[in-house]
Write an enzyme that holds these catalytic residues in place. Structure first.
Site, short mmCIF file in Angstrom:
data_model
loop_
_atom_site.label_atom_id
_atom_site.label_comp_id
_atom_site.label_asym_id
_atom_site.label_seq_id
_atom_site.Cartn_x
_atom_site.Cartn_y
_atom_site.Cartn_z
N PRO A 36 2.94 -9.64 0.82
CA PRO A 36 2.28 -9.37 2.14
C PRO A 36 1.18 -8.03 1.92
CG PRO A 36 4.31 -8.61 2.06
CD PRO A 36 4.20 -9.47 0.71
N GLN A 111 5.97 -12.77 7.38
CA GLN A 111 6.73 -11.47 7.53
C GLN A 111 6.91 -10.57 8.64
OE1 GLN A 111 5.44 -7.52 5.96
NE2 GLN A 111 6.40 -7.58 4.00
N HIS A 188 10.96 -7.27 7.05
CA HIS A 188 10.35 -6.17 6.29
C HIS A 188 11.06 -4.64 6.30
CE1 HIS A 188 7.57 -3.58 4.25
NE2 HIS A 188 6.20 -3.78 5.00
N TYR A 193 8.62 1.07 7.23
CA TYR A 193 8.79 0.39 8.67
C TYR A 193 10.05 0.41 9.27
CZ TYR A 193 3.77 -0.53 7.86
OH TYR A 193 2.44 -0.48 7.61
N ARG A 241 12.76 -7.87 2.16
CA ARG A 241 11.87 -7.04 1.56
C ARG A 241 12.44 -5.56 1.56
NH1 ARG A 241 5.71 -5.38 0.17
NH2 ARG A 241 5.83 -5.60 -2.08
N GLY A 302 4.00 -3.28 -8.86
CA GLY A 302 2.87 -2.77 -8.62
C GLY A 302 2.63 -1.81 -7.36
N ARG A 329 -2.77 -7.09 -4.78
CA ARG A 329 -4.37 -7.05 -4.93
C ARG A 329 -4.92 -8.40 -5.53
NH1 ARG A 329 -3.23 -0.80 -6.62
NH2 ARG A 329 -1.24 -1.70 -6.78
#
Length: 380
Positions: A36, A111, A188, A193, A241, A302, A329
């Site tokens: 995401p 998500q 999430h 968050y 996640r 990453g 990315r």
């Protein structure tokens, strides 16, 4: 784990990332997950723009796509032009996305991202201040409407009624996701968050049953949200996640291990679709938590670092710390990323100037390999 040979046209490879995987929610043709990534391509009411369908359909060769964070209700809106899943217009907009992805042969999870303390009256449809576990202000400037930034505001402390409402909002949005045609939902619980704010040391200063008095208290909100959404959807359609020890946006977790071990002990037996776990230099989450998770695990190696390479993804699969690997990315810039990995071609360069704009530039205009390029790559 053995490596299978995969043949794609005249390309044969022993790449683990390209081997199929049987997930609780269906067959995946490869082990590469699109992570995401917030992109600000929504109308002002939170309905995804038409180009969002093009963007995700272009990347349908991923084993699984996880969308950008979507607010479950306006109470959880973290920024202007971030999409929602609350209204009929939102559902219709996302249905166009899921239909496009499915038509291209892909699989896609929504998500759900409740902003908690993130947000600003000038970036929220309701024009109110955000609410969070405690009145702890975020340390970074926030995006507001018209492309500007502003000083963050101190969030209102969530009451027990607010907490129950937040759980209900996640359930309602998850059901909306199924109506919109998503294959499942990811909660999430990472990257600063709301769920992460309850888990972390410095953003949860509460003294009640959801507070800092014990590990059980600190994980209570996360467990309640996961259980409620799993009950509504079926656990096999729900992923979570987490990013233990992630310092993004000023988060502090001095000793993440006990909190996240306890959380996984509560959730491991539910039969969730997957755990999506980001690793961290200060706390090796994959090493510590993989033995406590007996279902599918997606690794992201990453986060807050260099983009994940093909080699890094291969390594985390080879040593058994993960079943799938998420790429952020690289998928953002390269719609045909699995094919690039298969033929040994590099990803496209990032157009950083258009990351958070609202048009097709730096979004749907990244090229896939042309047939001539493909022929050259496969013959060398």
């Amino acid at each position: 784990m053995t490596t299978e040979n995969i043949t794609t046209g005249n390309i044969t490879t022993g790449n683990r990332l390209l081997t199929p995987y049987s997930a609780p929610f269906g067959h995946l043709p490869n082990r590469m997950v699109m992570a995401p990534m917030t992109r600000f391509r929504a109308h002002e009411d939170g309905t995804p723009l038409p180009i969002v369908a093009d963007y995700y359909a272009q990347r349908a060769s991923a084993g699984l796509i996880v969308t950008e964070g979507i607010w479950p209700s306006s109470r959880g809106q973290s920024g202007w032009r971030i999409p929602g899943l609350e209204t009929a217009a939102h559902v219709a907009g996302w249905r166009r996305v899921t239909e496009a992805v499915h038509a291209a042969g892909g699989r896609i999870f929504a998500q759900l991202m409740h902003g908690g303390r993130h947000g600003h009256p000038l970036s929220r449809i309701d024009g109110d201040a955000p609410a969070a576990p405690s009145a702890v202000v975020s340390p970074e400037l926030v995006h507001i409407r018209d492309g500007g930034k502003a000083e963050p505001v101190t969030p209102r402390v969530m009451t027990l009624d607010d907490i129950r409402t937040a759980v209900d909002d996640h359930v309602a949005a998850a059901l909306n996701a199924l109506t919109a045609g998503f294959d499942g939902v990811e909660l999430h619980g990472a990257n600063s968050y709301l769920i992460h704010q309850f888990l972390a040391d410095n953003t949860n200063l509460r003294d009640d049953a959801y507070g800092r008095g014990s590990v059980e208290n600190r994980i209570r909100f996360a467990v309640e949200v996961v259980r409620a959404v799993a009950d509504a959807l079926g656990a096999g359609r729900l992923g979570l996640r987490l990013s233990p020890g992630n310092p993004q946006f000023g988060m502090v977790e001095a000793d993440p291990g006990p909190v996240y071990r306890a959380l996984l002990d509560e959730l491991d037996g539910l039969g969730l679709a997957y755990l999506h776990l980001t690793d961290n230099d200060a706390y090796p989450a994959l090493d510590d938590l993989r033995p406590r998770w007996h279902g599918t695990l997606i690794a992201n190696v990453g986060e807050n670092g260099d983009p994940t390479t093909r080699e890094a993804g291969e390594a985390v699969l080879a040593d058994g710390r993960a079943d799938l690997v998420s790429y952020g990315r690289a998928f953002l810039t390269t719609p045909d990323l699995p094919h690039r990995f298969a033929v040994g071609a590099p990803p496209n360069a990032l157009d950083a100037a258009h990351l958070y704009t609202h048009g097709p530039e730096g979004y749907t205009d990244y090229p896939a390999l042309a047939p001539r390029e493909l022929q050259t790559s496969t013959s060398t």
